[in-house]
Design an enzyme around this catalytic site. Structure first.
Site, short mmCIF file in Angstrom:
data_model
loop_
_atom_site.label_atom_id
_atom_site.label_comp_id
_atom_site.label_asym_id
_atom_site.label_seq_id
_atom_site.Cartn_x
_atom_site.Cartn_y
_atom_site.Cartn_z
CE LYS A 275 60.44 -25.88 21.79
NZ LYS A 275 61.40 -26.40 20.79
CE LYS B 60 64.30 -30.35 24.92
NZ LYS B 60 63.57 -31.52 24.41
CD GLU C 172 62.29 -32.99 27.35
OE1 GLU C 172 62.63 -34.17 27.27
OE2 GLU C 172 62.38 -32.18 26.40
NE ARG D 179 83.54 -22.19 33.95
CZ ARG D 179 84.81 -21.88 34.16
NH1 ARG D 179 85.21 -20.63 34.02
NH2 ARG D 179 85.67 -22.80 34.52
CG HIS E 98 60.52 -35.61 18.43
ND1 HIS E 98 59.24 -35.21 18.11
CD2 HIS E 98 61.34 -34.61 18.01
CE1 HIS E 98 59.28 -34.02 17.52
NE2 HIS E 98 60.54 -33.65 17.45
CG ASN F 30 60.71 -34.80 23.12
OD1 ASN F 30 61.45 -34.33 22.27
ND2 ASN F 30 60.87 -34.58 24.41
CD GLU G 25 59.25 -30.86 15.05
OE1 GLU G 25 58.39 -30.71 15.93
OE2 GLU G 25 60.27 -31.57 15.22
NE ARG H 178 61.61 -27.76 26.13
CZ ARG H 178 62.54 -26.82 25.96
NH1 ARG H 178 62.95 -26.10 27.00
NH2 ARG H 178 63.07 -26.58 24.78
CG HIS I 226 64.15 -33.70 12.93
ND1 HIS I 226 64.30 -34.66 13.92
CD2 HIS I 226 63.33 -32.76 13.45
CE1 HIS I 226 63.60 -34.29 14.99
NE2 HIS I 226 63.01 -33.15 14.72
CG HIS J 12 65.09 -38.22 17.98
ND1 HIS J 12 65.12 -37.58 19.20
CD2 HIS J 12 64.88 -37.24 17.06
CE1 HIS J 12 64.95 -36.28 19.03
NE2 HIS J 12 64.80 -36.06 17.74
#
Length: 375
Positions: free
Chosen positions: A233, A150, A243, A128, A254, A251, A192, A247, A273, A258
């Site tokens: 960031k 993330k 997010e 956990r 993206h 993206n 990026e 936030r 990517h 993606h």
């Protein structure tokens, strides 16, 4: 390289209360992993990496950890986007348990975005939650994926659809290891870097247009560009960690990118990517211009800079077939920003002026995609 550059370490804080941490950016930081692990109170660490990175950098970490008196176990995975899978997640978790990694120990993610995301996710769910130290070895990971917590893996339906927010205890970004990247991987990471100028810092984009060659060469320009991206960031993450609001601006490009990655089944020989992000950012500016939010001139300026550094800006530059516009729209429907089944895009009013556009009409997106895939 001057001694001043070699000795300089830029420290960027990520302010998250009790879970705050620091990003350290500098030249030749890999030997500091051992002292950093000891500083965090770890008795032992498990280094998760891939075979390519291990061949280049794992020996340096072994020496550093041994000299600091920190025990080490090693998990070496295949390189590539396909490694972000349930199969390899299970493998990593099993080996972490076999190594008896406890909550007071550390998982060290040594690699690019794939390793950082996968190892971070394994750390998030093991017992956990155990601590993770991010040691990003690609430009993309240093300026983006290692920061902000993330983590996750991919599914055939889309990228990063299974994951968790799990902040690292520390990020060590060694700018000198970027010299070992292939030109293609460095360019992909640069996408990026550019993103931070396009989404909220027009002056930074101006600087990159003038000075991108020095960023590629290394030294002060490279370290400064990484630090600027990390600081941007970090500020957004501190205000919106999970997010729920701004936030999502991170993206930019993206949603398109993606979908393209999913369309090629994450085949890195066809598209990596950062290349998907570059094409996606060009698309976001073109789509914004078609909707009347920004000028065509801004869209052309963005494409011109991306082409100047050797990045793709068009779907036609991806080898092989990527499917129909309707197929891409369907893939976009799995995007994490979808709410109540409605698409959300990051659009722009100009360079450095991004905004969140909710409930973009699907027919407008499809009409754009029909032309876009043929460009």
């Amino acid at each position: 390289m001057t001694e001043a550059v070699k000795d300089r370490v830029i420290r960027v804080p990520v302010e998250l209360g009790e879970r705050s941490y620091e990003i350290r950016i500098g030249h030749n930081l890999l030997p500091s992993v051992g002292p950093a692990a000891a500083e965090l109170g770890a008795r032992k660490v498990a280094v998760v990496t891939d075979a390519n990175v291990a061949a280049l950098h794992l020996d340096t970490l072994r020496r550093s950890l041994a000299e600091a008196g920190v025990g080490i176990s090693e998990i070496v995975l295949p390189p590539g986007e396909a490694t972000k899978s349930f199969r390899h997640l299970e493998e990593v978790c099993a080996k972490l348990l076999e190594a008896r990694i406890e909550r007071g120990d550390l998982v060290v993610a040594l690699g690019g975005g794939v390793i950082g995301d996968l190892a971070g996710f394994a750390a998030a769910i093991l017992r956990r939650g155990v601590r993770v130290l991010q040691v990003p070895t690609s430009l993309l990971a240093q300026v983006d994926s290692s920061v902000g917590g993330k983590t996750g893996i991919n599914m055939r339906a889309g990228k990063n659809l299974i994951g968790a927010f799990h902040q690292p205890s520390l990020v060590l970004a060694d700018s000198s290891v970027l010299d070992t990247l292939s030109p293609r991987e460095f360019r992909a990471g640069y996408a990026e870097v550019v993103k931070y100028g396009l989404l909220g810092d027009a002056d930074f984009f101006d600087t990159l247009e003038r000075d991108w060659e020095n960023v590629f060469l290394g030294g002060t320009a490279r370290m400064s560009a990484i630090a600027t991206g990390c600081a941007a960031k970090a500020a957004i993450v501190a205000r919106d960690e999970t997010e729920t609001g701004e936030r999502a601006l991170l993206n930019l490009g993206h949603t398109f990118g993606h979908a393209l990655e999913a369309a090629v089944d994450y085949d890195g020989t066809r598209l990596v990517h950062g290349e998907g992000v570059a094409i996606g950012m060009a698309a976001a500016f073109r789509f914004s211009a078609e909707l009347g939010h920004c000028s065509t001139g801004d869209a052309e300026r963005v494409e011109s800079h991306l082409r100047a550094v050797g990045l793709p800006t068009r779907v036609s530059e991806i080898p092989g077939e990527i499917g129909s516009a309707a197929h891409l729209l369907d893939l976009m429907g799995q995007d994490k920003k979808v709410k109540a089944g409605k698409l959300t895009f990051i659009l722009v009013r100009g360079i450095g002026q991004s905004f969140i556009a909710g409930d973009v009409p699907p027919e407008s997106v499809l009409a754009f995609l029909e032309n876009w895939v043929r460009r």
